[in-house]
Scaffold this active site. Structure first.
Site, short mmCIF file in Angstrom:
data_model
loop_
_atom_site.label_atom_id
_atom_site.label_comp_id
_atom_site.label_asym_id
_atom_site.label_seq_id
_atom_site.Cartn_x
_atom_site.Cartn_y
_atom_site.Cartn_z
N ASP A 1 1.38 4.04 1.43
CA ASP A 1 1.38 4.92 2.60
C ASP A 1 2.50 4.47 3.52
O ASP A 1 3.26 3.55 3.21
CB ASP A 1 0.02 4.90 3.32
CG ASP A 1 -0.36 3.51 3.79
OD1 ASP A 1 0.45 2.57 3.63
OD2 ASP A 1 -1.47 3.35 4.32
N TYR B 1 -6.44 4.85 -3.73
CA TYR B 1 -6.16 4.23 -2.43
C TYR B 1 -6.85 5.01 -1.31
O TYR B 1 -6.60 6.21 -1.15
CB TYR B 1 -4.66 4.17 -2.20
CG TYR B 1 -4.26 3.45 -0.94
CD1 TYR B 1 -4.61 2.12 -0.76
CD2 TYR B 1 -3.56 4.10 0.06
CE1 TYR B 1 -4.25 1.45 0.39
CE2 TYR B 1 -3.20 3.44 1.21
CZ TYR B 1 -3.55 2.11 1.37
OH TYR B 1 -3.20 1.44 2.53
N ASP C 1 0.83 -1.21 0.00
CA ASP C 1 0.00 0.00 0.00
C ASP C 1 0.87 1.25 0.00
O ASP C 1 1.92 1.31 0.65
CB ASP C 1 -0.92 0.01 1.23
CG ASP C 1 -1.98 -1.07 1.14
OD1 ASP C 1 -2.26 -1.52 0.03
OD2 ASP C 1 -2.52 -1.45 2.19
#
Length: 260
Positions: free
Chosen positions: A29, A245, A27
């Site tokens: 982040d 996302y 992901d």
């Protein structure tokens, strides 16, 4: 390593021994970066000659996936360290301070709401208090609201091209008698005269993106959805390629995002 994760660890080690490159598609982040370094650690222990790259993507869309494959970057150790630091702070300030404050205030208040003889423990901490404050503040706003009747004058004109709606600048009338008088005046004089026409360009800006917190707040306000349910739906939409996302702290679109 947790017992239920040993199969994943063995799979990563087996695949790493057969590879020359490792491209991390976690992901986009800081949490994803932290997990990426956990994967990196397992794989490099099995194969120290891996050429490691990171794909930073925000949506599961064909053209974006191809774009990010062509623009791989190195993993960012600082992002991963930031997550480790936050977890340590959460443990020290959150868990430790919560326990200290709960024990300190355990006998300060008498709360008799338990249905049986069970010992009731009320937890106090840096997260519970602000959350409780938001709940209480919203409750007071709802309780103090006094509904008041109002009336409006609505006018529209039907044309072949469509319907033109005219809005009264005054808006609401809180006096029923005045509203009836004005309405009767309009009925008695059904013909209106256009005294001024003003034409101007109107820019239509792209929709403002939502960060995770704002997404959860709006889903709760408009759809009465819990945070857990909101993120589950958002993850499903993300996996299907409909949205970018959802777990993000920013409210800006990427320069490469196609809004057309």
């Amino acid at each position: 390593m947790l017992q239920d994760k040993l199969d994943i660890k063995r799979t990563l080690e087996e695949e790493a021994r057969k590879c020359q490159w490792l491209v991390l598609w976690l992901d986009c982040d800081r949490e994803g970066e932290n997990i990426a370094f956990e994967v990196l650690e397992v794989c490099t222990q099995a194969n120290r000659h891996l050429d490691v790259w990171r794909a930073r993507f925000s949506a599961l869309i064909d053209w974006e996936i191809h774009e990010y494959v062509q623009n791989l970057v190195r993993p960012n150790q600082l992002f991963a360290d930031a997550v480790d630091a936050r977890q340590e702070i959460d443990l020290r300030i959150g868990a430790s301070f919560t326990r200290f404050q709960t024990m300190l205030l355990r006998d300060a208040f008498v709360i008799d709401i338990a249905a049986d003889d069970r010992h009731l423990v009320l937890s106090y901490g840096p997260c519970q208090f602000p959350t409780l404050g938001f709940v209480v503040e919203r409750y007071w706003e709802v309780q103090s609201h006094e509904p008041e009747e109002f009336w409006t004058i609505n006018c529209s004109h039907k044309l072949d091209e469509g319907t033109a709606t005219f809005n009264w600048m005054r808006g609401h009338l809180f006096d029923y008698t005045c509203a009836v008088i004005i309405y009767e005046m309009c009925v008695q004089e059904p013909t209106a005269t256009v005294t001024k026409v003003r034409q101007q360009e109107k820019w239509k800006y792209p929709p403002h993106p939502l960060n995770t917190i704002e997404l959860e707040k709006r889903a709760s306000r408009y759809f009465h959805m819990s945070s857990e349910h909101t993120m589950k739906v958002a993850e499903d939409l993300y996996q299907a390629g409909f949205i970018s996302y959802p777990r993000t702290e920013t409210d800006y679109f990427s320069e490469r995002t196609d809004l057309h």
